[in-house]
Structures are given as structure tokens and as C-alpha cells.
Design a protein around this motif. Structure first.
Motif, PDB file in Angstrom:
ATOM      1  N   ARG A  67      50.943  -4.327  66.568  1.00  0.00           N
ATOM      2  CA  ARG A  67      49.709  -4.412  65.788  1.00  0.00           C
ATOM      3  C   ARG A  67      49.686  -5.716  64.990  1.00  0.00           C
ATOM      4  O   ARG A  67      50.269  -5.807  63.904  1.00  0.00           O
ATOM      5  N   PHE A  68      49.044  -6.719  65.548  1.00  0.00           N
ATOM      6  CA  PHE A  68      48.939  -8.003  64.872  1.00  0.00           C
ATOM      7  C   PHE A  68      47.827  -7.951  63.823  1.00  0.00           C
ATOM      8  O   PHE A  68      46.902  -7.155  63.905  1.00  0.00           O
ATOM      9  N   GLY A  69      47.947  -8.838  62.831  1.00  0.00           N
ATOM     10  CA  GLY A  69      46.942  -8.866  61.784  1.00  0.00           C
ATOM     11  C   GLY A  69      46.946  -7.633  60.912  1.00  0.00           C
ATOM     12  O   GLY A  69      45.937  -7.295  60.299  1.00  0.00           O
ATOM     13  N   THR A  70      48.078  -6.948  60.851  1.00  0.00           N
ATOM     14  CA  THR A  70      48.196  -5.713  60.081  1.00  0.00           C
ATOM     15  C   THR A  70      49.184  -5.917  58.944  1.00  0.00           C
ATOM     16  O   THR A  70      50.261  -6.477  59.151  1.00  0.00           O
ATOM     17  N   ARG A  71      48.829  -5.480  57.752  1.00  0.00           N
ATOM     18  CA  ARG A  71      49.698  -5.660  56.590  1.00  0.00           C
ATOM     19  C   ARG A  71      50.112  -4.314  56.036  1.00  0.00           C
ATOM     20  O   ARG A  71      49.290  -3.419  55.871  1.00  0.00           O
ATOM     21  N   LEU A  72      51.389  -4.168  55.758  1.00  0.00           N
ATOM     22  CA  LEU A  72      51.917  -2.952  55.161  1.00  0.00           C
ATOM     23  C   LEU A  72      51.480  -2.862  53.697  1.00  0.00           C
ATOM     24  O   LEU A  72      51.695  -3.786  52.925  1.00  0.00           O
ATOM     25  N   LEU A  73      50.840  -1.751  53.336  1.00  0.00           N
ATOM     26  CA  LEU A  73      50.402  -1.545  51.962  1.00  0.00           C
ATOM     27  C   LEU A  73      51.357  -0.661  51.172  1.00  0.00           C
ATOM     28  O   LEU A  73      51.429  -0.756  49.957  1.00  0.00           O
ATOM     29  N   GLY A  74      52.083   0.199  51.844  1.00  0.00           N
ATOM     30  CA  GLY A  74      53.000   1.067  51.119  1.00  0.00           C
ATOM     31  C   GLY A  74      53.617   2.101  52.032  1.00  0.00           C
ATOM     32  O   GLY A  74      53.308   2.171  53.225  1.00  0.00           O
ATOM     33  N   LEU A  75      54.520   2.881  51.477  1.00  0.00           N
ATOM     34  CA  LEU A  75      55.143   3.992  52.192  1.00  0.00           C
ATOM     35  C   LEU A  75      54.889   5.270  51.415  1.00  0.00           C
ATOM     36  O   LEU A  75      55.048   5.312  50.187  1.00  0.00           O
ATOM     37  N   GLU A  76      54.471   6.297  52.105  1.00  0.00           N
ATOM     38  CA  GLU A  76      54.320   7.616  51.513  1.00  0.00           C
ATOM     39  C   GLU A  76      55.426   8.508  52.058  1.00  0.00           C
ATOM     40  O   GLU A  76      55.854   8.370  53.200  1.00  0.00           O
ATOM     41  N   THR A  77      55.889   9.400  51.240  1.00  0.00           N
ATOM     42  CA  THR A  77      56.978  10.267  51.666  1.00  0.00           C
ATOM     43  C   THR A  77      56.572  11.727  51.558  1.00  0.00           C
ATOM     44  O   THR A  77      55.790  12.116  50.691  1.00  0.00           O
ATOM     45  N   GLU A  78      57.093  12.508  52.468  1.00  0.00           N
ATOM     46  CA  GLU A  78      56.923  13.958  52.445  1.00  0.00           C
ATOM     47  C   GLU A  78      58.320  14.566  52.397  1.00  0.00           C
ATOM     48  O   GLU A  78      59.121  14.345  53.300  1.00  0.00           O
ATOM     49  N   ASN A  79      58.614  15.283  51.332  1.00  0.00           N
ATOM     50  CA  ASN A  79      59.944  15.858  51.154  1.00  0.00           C
ATOM     51  C   ASN A  79      61.011  14.762  51.212  1.00  0.00           C
ATOM     52  O   ASN A  79      62.045  14.889  51.867  1.00  0.00           O
ATOM     53  N   ASN A  80      60.697  13.624  50.548  1.00  0.00           N
ATOM     54  CA  ASN A  80      61.614  12.485  50.482  1.00  0.00           C
ATOM     55  C   ASN A  80      61.867  11.854  51.842  1.00  0.00           C
ATOM     56  O   ASN A  80      62.870  11.201  52.069  1.00  0.00           O
ATOM     57  N   GLU A  81      60.946  12.052  52.800  1.00  0.00           N
ATOM     58  CA  GLU A  81      61.051  11.400  54.093  1.00  0.00           C
ATOM     59  C   GLU A  81      59.925  10.381  54.187  1.00  0.00           C
ATOM     60  O   GLU A  81      58.797  10.622  53.753  1.00  0.00           O
ATOM     61  N   SER A  82      60.222   9.223  54.777  1.00  0.00           N
ATOM     62  CA  SER A  82      59.313   8.089  54.705  1.00  0.00           C
ATOM     63  C   SER A  82      58.316   8.066  55.849  1.00  0.00           C
ATOM     64  O   SER A  82      58.561   8.569  56.938  1.00  0.00           O
ATOM     65  N   ALA A  83      57.146   7.460  55.563  1.00  0.00           N
ATOM     66  CA  ALA A  83      56.114   7.213  56.572  1.00  0.00           C
ATOM     67  C   ALA A  83      55.321   5.993  56.114  1.00  0.00           C
ATOM     68  O   ALA A  83      55.202   5.723  54.919  1.00  0.00           O
ATOM     69  N   LEU A  84      54.785   5.231  57.051  1.00  0.00           N
ATOM     70  CA  LEU A  84      53.983   4.063  56.712  1.00  0.00           C
ATOM     71  C   LEU A  84      52.648   4.509  56.133  1.00  0.00           C
ATOM     72  O   LEU A  84      51.991   5.391  56.684  1.00  0.00           O
ATOM     73  N   ALA A  85      52.257   3.868  55.026  1.00  0.00           N
ATOM     74  CA  ALA A  85      50.990   4.217  54.394  1.00  0.00           C
ATOM     75  C   ALA A  85      50.087   2.995  54.357  1.00  0.00           C
ATOM     76  O   ALA A  85      50.498   1.930  53.939  1.00  0.00           O
ATOM     77  N   SER A  86      48.885   3.138  54.811  1.00  0.00           N
ATOM     78  CA  SER A  86      47.914   2.046  54.785  1.00  0.00           C
ATOM     79  C   SER A  86      46.533   2.671  54.883  1.00  0.00           C
ATOM     80  O   SER A  86      46.373   3.882  54.840  1.00  0.00           O
ATOM     81  N   ARG A  87      45.515   1.801  55.008  1.00  0.00           N
ATOM     82  CA  ARG A  87      44.172   2.354  55.168  1.00  0.00           C
ATOM     83  C   ARG A  87      44.085   3.194  56.438  1.00  0.00           C
ATOM     84  O   ARG A  87      43.253   4.060  56.554  1.00  0.00           O
ATOM     85  N   ALA A  88      44.933   2.891  57.397  1.00  0.00           N
ATOM     86  CA  ALA A  88      45.103   3.748  58.568  1.00  0.00           C
ATOM     87  C   ALA A  88      46.553   4.212  58.542  1.00  0.00           C
ATOM     88  O   ALA A  88      47.457   3.465  58.893  1.00  0.00           O
TER      89      ALA A  88
END
Length: 522
Positions: free
Chosen positions: A193-214
Motif C-alpha cells: 500500500r503505497f502513499g499510506t501513512r500509519l496513524l496509530g495502533l489500537e489494541t484489543e486485550n493488549n494485542e496490537s492492530a494497525l489503526a488508521s482511517r481505514a
């Protein structure tokens, strides 16, 4: 079967002249070499000496025949799990190449030209725009390293890199290779995914996932950002990832005429360096005249000379880094308020200049650091130097420079034309010795330059040597702390790796990323 493994040029001062050294593999089914194989190896040594006209020696390595598995990239290993791969803000290599090429030839304004270069420089730090030095300290003849080299060759690199002691692809040589690698990854099911910027990480039960507008939901996240991605550090820290400061090295990029470096390395044989570039070859012959008629097809040619220097001064190590023979000094800034330089060479290495980082080590407990800034203290120090360098350059992406002789003598620039430089966006003479680096670091650089470096290469310190400020991003200033299984100690299923996470130098990144991939797959 006798096979050339590596060919390298030995230019140590104790030798009467430069000498080619070969390492060869002799494969046999038994445990020992036959006398016939040994005679064949000795014959190879004799023929090599006669062919190249320099003193040669061959080293034989014996090994049993056996299968060796190829080293695969982390993305390729993860394809079975159908992982999404987020390449934050990077652009395809063809676009980066076009942007940079257009930038060198000139754009409508200096601002647009420099931002184009900055984009290419940022991509370079993510290994989509690089000088292409294939160096390693983990065993140049090991199975893993040779598998990586063979992968490059399969994707378009010249086969000579399989045997060169210091293989080099060049910035221009990487374009087709990266397109081919990208195509293979796409075929394997990797979503780039070019032209994509990481905005943050959200976690569920202290497990990580990529968080962005999508939002991208993932069972595991491999974080392999480049080491200049400050906003990735922000996202990781905000999500709860444990960070710690990491030692770095800072200083300048020093540039000499390539003809001078040729002479320092080869002595009277420096006239045998022929690049095919008329200006560069003329400059070399003016400094090293000869009656020999040499061309790029001559068998007695020598490659453009390189060097490696190191010394210890007190608690600091001072060394050259990322030496670029026949290269250019280029901007590597990520913000217009900063000035950072780097170096690169094209595949032919035919520039008039040679450059290298000249840096001094900074430990995490160095007194020059503001310890109140915690894990970000080294990062804050780097950025403070970059902002000072931008002010010394006067803005508009002009690079501050100083003659090395003036730096060691602590002299302000004299009234004379600015020194010649390969940096294409303009240079300005400035007092780099006065307050840019903390005094202990600057003094250590002076001592090494006038001491060990000048003894090793008489003439290294001279008016032809130009310092460009500053070189600060030799490695990541932070480390994302992880455990023995390569998993973050504070965020489950986050796997930090590569330069940006603080776990790799340029020499061993691929091997360590493969280890991370194995940990994710389980």
C-alpha cells in the motif's frame, strides 16, 4: 569442481603493490580434497596472476556437498498467512527514480526540487532508494549471505556481485531490481500500500492492530519502518510499546577529490583507474600522469579507490562510514527546518568526488545528552544538531561546509570562493567547528583526523577535504524493546524489526527479518 567465491583487492601499505585475493570453493564428495583438486586450485592461482598482471593469491576452502536452503524475505514467508503489508508513505521505486532524476536535472523552483529529493532520501532510508552497498559482517561467504546475493542476481543485478569482495549495485542499478522484487511479492499475494501513512495502533486485550482511517485488523503486526520515521515512534509509544535509547554516531560527511583518494590508496598505480567519464579520468591523469594507453577494456585497471578508517579517542570511537567512491553528497532531511546529508554512488562510480561519513560515537549516557528526555534523548540530540546545521546553511536547503584544515585549526572561513562540492543544492562556508557539535565530540574528531587518519592516509587532512554538515542518521536512535521470540515486551503480537526498531545495521537486516518472520509463523 572449483568455483570462485570472492575476489577482493588488498591495498595495505605493507604490500609492494595492490594485490587481488581470491577465495575459491573446491567441492568434493569425500571428506578431504584430492591431490588433483589441489593442483587445479594452484593452477587457477597461476592463471589469475597472469591474466590480471598483479600479484595474486588464492585461498581454497573445502566443503562437503550438501543442500543449502535459500534465505527468504519476511513478506514472502508471511504470504501463507495472507498478511497485509503496510509500506508507510513509501512510493514505488519507478516513481522515486523519476522524481529523483527530474530533481537532479532541475525543477521549476529550488523548493520543489528539494522536496523531491527529500522524498527520495526518505525512501532510501526504507530501502527503496539506496546506494546499494551489499556489505556484511556476519560472514561474507556464508550460505545466507550468498543466497541474498543470488536473489539480487535473479532479479537483475549483475552476476559479478557474487564474487566481488565489496559488491555494489549503485542507486541507478536498484530501480529494475526493486521493480522485479515488488512484482514477485505481488504475485505471492502481498498487498503493498503505497502513499499510506500509519496513524496509530489500537489494541484489543493488549494485542496490537494497525489503526488508521481505514483500520487493518491483524493477528500480528511486523513493524519494520525506516529509522527516520519519527511519527511511527509516536504511534508505538502512544500504543504502549516500550522504547529505549540506543547509541548512535554523529558528525559530518567529508568529501575529497576521487583522484586524491586514488593516489593515497594506490600510489604510482593510481593512473590505472579509468571510469569512462571523461572529466573524471582527465582529473585523475592530471594528478597521476602516465604514458600508458589505458581504456575501460584494459586488463590492468584498478577500481576507484575506497577507504575505511577508525580510531579511539578517550571514551569515543571515531570512524568513517558508508564510504562512497566516485559518489555524491545528497540531502537526507525529512523536514525543511533540518539539514542532514548522506552519500551515494551510481553503479559506475564515475563522479569527480569521493565522500564518507566521518562520525564520533555517542553513548546513551553521554554528558551531551539531556537525560530528562528519557528514551528520546538521543533522538532529541540528533534533531538539535540538524536544526543548527540548517541555520548555518542559511536556509533554502543550502548545506553548510568547512574545509577540514579550518575545522581542525578552529579557524573561521576565509574570504575566497566556496569549495567545490558534489552537493547540488548549494553550499555555504560556515564555522562548523564553533558550537555545532559539543566540544568533546568535536575535539575527538580533530584528534582522530590529525592523528590516526592522517598517519594512515597522509594527505587526508588538507584544503581539498570538505566537511558537509551534518551526518546524524547513521542508525536509529531508539529501540523498540522485544523479547527472545522477537515480540514486543509490552504489546503482544507486535514484532519490531529492522533499522527503525533498532535491531539491525545495514549488514544483517535481511537475516534478522527472516528470524522475525519465523517467529510470527510459529
Amino acid at each position: 569442481v572449483i568455483r570462485v567465491v570472492r575476489k577482493s583487492l588488498d591495498v595495505r601499505k605493507k604490500l609492494p603493490e595492490p594485490r587481488w585475493t581470491y577465495v575459491v570453493d573446491v567441492e568434493c564428495a569425500g571428506a578431504s580434497l584430492s591431490s588433483r583438486a589441489l593442483r587445479a586450485a594452484r593452477g587457477f592461482d597461476r592463471s589469475a596472476r597472469a591474466r590480471h598482471g598483479h600479484e595474486e593469491e588464492a585461498h581454497c576452502r573445502r566443503r562437503r556437498l550438501g543442500p543449502r536452503g535459500p534465505l527468504r524475505g519476511a513478506a514472502a514467508r508471511l504470504r501463507r498467512l495472507r498478511r497485509d503489508t503496510d509500506r508507510a508513505r513509501a512510493s514505488p521505486s519507478s516513481a522515486a527514480a523519476a522524481t529523483s532524476a527530474g530533481s537532479w536535472r532541475g525543477a521549476s523552483s529550488r523548493r520543489s526540487r528539494t522536496f523531491a529529493l527529500a522524498r527520495a532520501a526518505r525512501a532510501r532510508r526504507r530501502r527503496t532508494w539506496s546506494d546499494g552497498k551489499l556489505t556484511t559482517r556476519i560472514g561474507r561467504n556464508s550460505g545466507d549471505v550468498r543466497a541474498v546475493l543470488r536473489t539480487f542476481v535473479r532479479h537483475g543485478a549483475p552476476s559479478e556481485i557474487l564474487t566481488q569482495g565489496a559488491p555494489h549495485l549503485g542507486t541507478d542499478g536498484l530501480i529494475g531490481i526493486l521493480k522485479s522484487l515488488r512484482g514477485q511479492l505481488t504475485e505471492l499475494g502481498v498487498d503493498l500500500r503505497f502513499g499510506t501513512r500509519l496513524l496509530g495502533l489500537e489494541t484489543e486485550n493488549n494485542e496490537s492492530a494497525l489503526a488508521s482511517r481505514a483500520t487493518i485488523h491483524a493477528d500480528a503486526v511486523v513493524c519494520a519502518a525506516g529509522h527516520s520515521a519519527d511519527d511511527v515512534y509516536d504511534a508505538l509509544e502512544a500504543a504502549g510499546a516500550k522504547l529505549e535509547a540506543k547509541p548512535v554516531a554523529v558528525g559530518f560527511r567529508v568529501e575529497h577529490p576521487q583522484s586524491l583518494v586514488n593516489g593515497l590508496a594506490y600510489g604510482d598505480l593510481a593512473c590505472r583507474v579509468v571510469t569512462g567519464n571523461s572529466r573524471t579520468d582527465k582529473a585523475n591523469l592530471l594528478r597521476h600522469p602516465t604514458d600508458e594507453a589505458l581504456s575501460r577494456d584494459s586488463e590492468a585497471l584498478l577500481p576507484v579507490a575506497a577507504y575505511r578508517l577508525a580510531a579511539d579517542v578517550g571514551d569515543h570511537s571515531i570512524y568513517s562510514f558508508c564510504m562512497c567512491p566516485g559518489g555524491q553528497v545528497v540531502p537526507a532531511l525529512t523536514k525543511p527546518s533540518e539539514m542532514v546529508v548522506n552519500g551515494m554512488s551510481y553503479s559506475r562510480r564515475h563522479s569527480l568526488f569521493a565522500n564518507a561519513a566521518l562520525v564520533v560515537s555517542v553513548a546513551t549516557d553521554d554528558p551531551c545528552l539531556d537525560q530528562t528526555k528519557g528514551a528520546r534523548r538521543v533522538l532529541a540530540f540528533q534533531r538539535s544538531l540538524e536544526r543548527k546545521a540548517a541555520l548555518l546553511g542559511g536556509g533554502d536547503y543550502v548545506c553548510p561546509v568547512q574545509r577540514l584544515t579550518d575545522f581542525v585549526d578552529k579557524k573561521a572561513p576565509r574570504q575566497r570562493p566556496p569549495p567545490a562540492s558534489s552537493y547540488r543544492l548549494g553550499v555555504r562556508e560556515a564555522s562548523l567547528h564553533d558550537g555545532l557539535l559539543p566540544d568533546p565530540l568535536a575535539d575527538a574528531l580533530r584528534a582522530a583526523a590529525t592523528g590516526a587518519f592522517e598517519r594512515s592516509m597522509p594527505g587526508f587532512v588538507g584544503d581539498d577535504a570538505i566537511l558537509h554538515g551534518v551526518e546524524t542518521r547513521t542508525s536509529a536512535p531508539l529501540r523498540v524493546v522485544r523479547n527472545a521470540e522477537c515480540e514486543s515486551v509490552s504489546l503482544k503480537n507486535l514484532y519490531p524489526c529492522g533499522e527503525g526498531a533498532g535491531y539491525a545495521g545495514a549488514s544483517c537486516r535481511g537475516r534478522r527479518r527472516a528470524r522475525v518472520a519465523r517467529a510470527v509463523i510459529g
